[in-house]
Design an enzyme around this catalytic site. Structure first.
Site, mmCIF file in Angstrom:
data_model
loop_
_atom_site.group_PDB
_atom_site.id
_atom_site.type_symbol
_atom_site.label_atom_id
_atom_site.label_comp_id
_atom_site.label_asym_id
_atom_site.label_seq_id
_atom_site.Cartn_x
_atom_site.Cartn_y
_atom_site.Cartn_z
ATOM 1 N N LYS A 90 5.408 -32.623 6.172
ATOM 2 C CA LYS A 90 4.475 -31.577 5.730
ATOM 3 C C LYS A 90 3.945 -31.836 4.315
ATOM 4 O O LYS A 90 4.719 -31.968 3.356
ATOM 5 C CB LYS A 90 5.192 -30.227 5.796
ATOM 6 C CG LYS A 90 4.313 -29.011 5.557
ATOM 7 C CD LYS A 90 5.136 -27.730 5.768
ATOM 8 C CE LYS A 90 4.315 -26.468 5.673
ATOM 9 N NZ LYS A 90 5.144 -25.266 5.891
ATOM 10 N N GLU A 120 7.718 -24.998 13.861
ATOM 11 C CA GLU A 120 8.249 -25.657 12.653
ATOM 12 C C GLU A 120 9.759 -25.359 12.580
ATOM 13 O O GLU A 120 10.195 -24.248 12.908
ATOM 14 C CB GLU A 120 7.512 -25.014 11.454
ATOM 15 C CG GLU A 120 7.902 -25.508 10.090
ATOM 16 C CD GLU A 120 7.111 -24.747 8.989
ATOM 17 O OE1 GLU A 120 6.468 -23.705 9.293
ATOM 18 O OE2 GLU A 120 7.148 -25.178 7.840
ATOM 19 N N CYS A 171 2.244 -25.787 10.026
ATOM 20 C CA CYS A 171 2.034 -24.435 9.516
ATOM 21 C C CYS A 171 0.995 -24.365 8.402
ATOM 22 O O CYS A 171 -0.183 -24.520 8.641
ATOM 23 C CB CYS A 171 3.366 -23.814 9.111
ATOM 24 S SG CYS A 171 3.265 -22.000 9.101
HETATM 25 C C1 ACM Z 1 4.648 -21.823 6.465
HETATM 26 O O1 ACM Z 1 4.030 -22.817 6.109
HETATM 27 N N1 ACM Z 1 5.791 -21.901 7.099
HETATM 28 C C2 ACM Z 1 4.108 -20.484 6.201
#
Ligand code: ACM
Length: 239
Positions: free
Chosen positions: A112, A41, A145
């Protein structure tokens, strides 16, 4: 799915050094013999932005930006598919995004959905679907993530036909590597979780220790490899 070489690149980025972080990643991709490579990420920028304005400043286009262009170029040169997390600037907003590029260039972007902790003050919530792409070798879907916490994400991708989940990450909680065993087992998919190492404390008192432990997990729940906690490392596994 035919035999396929899956890889992660576990990185140690320097915040804000987009050219250096990208060049390092491209060099490491060029050194691999893999079909699909996943980077962490926010691999090109680093993680801890101080404000939404700063994320916009560092944010770049998912198709024509510096990182996207460099990854597309190496994807073409090596005949490889790459998924990587970037700070994306799109229509005046910053998104925590993952891109997918291949030998023919840009394929898709995922923004995301489940923003973690202070990310909610930095990035706009994702507005893309959980989508599956047939890249010939496999059907792949992206998540980022913290999406791992929500079983619906991998379930949706699996129900849409994904064989392999591409999972750029900046993990700080210790639970994800073990949780991916269950996620893969319940959905009968492979997953490539690419994490970073190191510490960022650009905001005083909010130090983030990234846990490394990048992992390739199989549909039967076996952990095909798990990286060290503190070292930048690349790994390729044929499945
Ligand atoms: C995250 O979602 N970077 C912990």
């Amino acid at each position: 799915m035919p035999k396929i070489k899956l890889a992660f690149i576990q990185t140690s980025p320097v915040f804000g050094c987009i050219e250096k972080n990208t060049t390092d990643a491209v060099r490491r991709i060029a050194a691999l013999d893999a079909d699909i490579v996943v980077l962490p990420e926010l691999f090109s920028t680093g993680y801890q932005f101080k404000s939404a304005a700063e994320a916009l400043k560092y944010g770049d286009d998912a198709v024509s930006g510096y990182a996207a262009s460099a990854l597309s170029a190496v994807a073409k040169e090596k005949g490889v598919f790459i998924s990587a997390g970037i700070a994306e600037r799109y229509k005046g907003k910053a998104y925590n995004s993952a891109i997918l590029v291949g030998p023919s260039g840009f394929i898709g972007v995922y923004r995301k959905a489940h923003l973690f902790w202070h990310e909610k003050n930095i990035f706009a919530p994702g507005n893309t679907a959980f989508k599956v792409y047939d890249i010939g070798l496999a059907r792949v879907g992206m998540m980022i993530c913290f999406d791992w916490v929500f079983p619906e994400v991998m379930r949706t991708l699996a129900l849409k036909g994904a064989d392999v989940i591409l999972h750029p990450s900046n993990l700080v909680l210790p639970y994800c590597p073990d949780a991916m065993i269950t996620r893969c087992l319940e959905n009968r998919v492979f997953a490539i979780t690419a994490n970073r190492v190191g510490v960022e404390e650009r905001i005083k008192g909010r130090a983030l220790h990234f846990i490394g432990s990048s992992q390739i997990t199989a549909p039967n729940g076996s952990v095909l490899c798990r990286a060290a906690k503190t070292r930048a490392v690349s790994k390729v596994i044929e499945v």
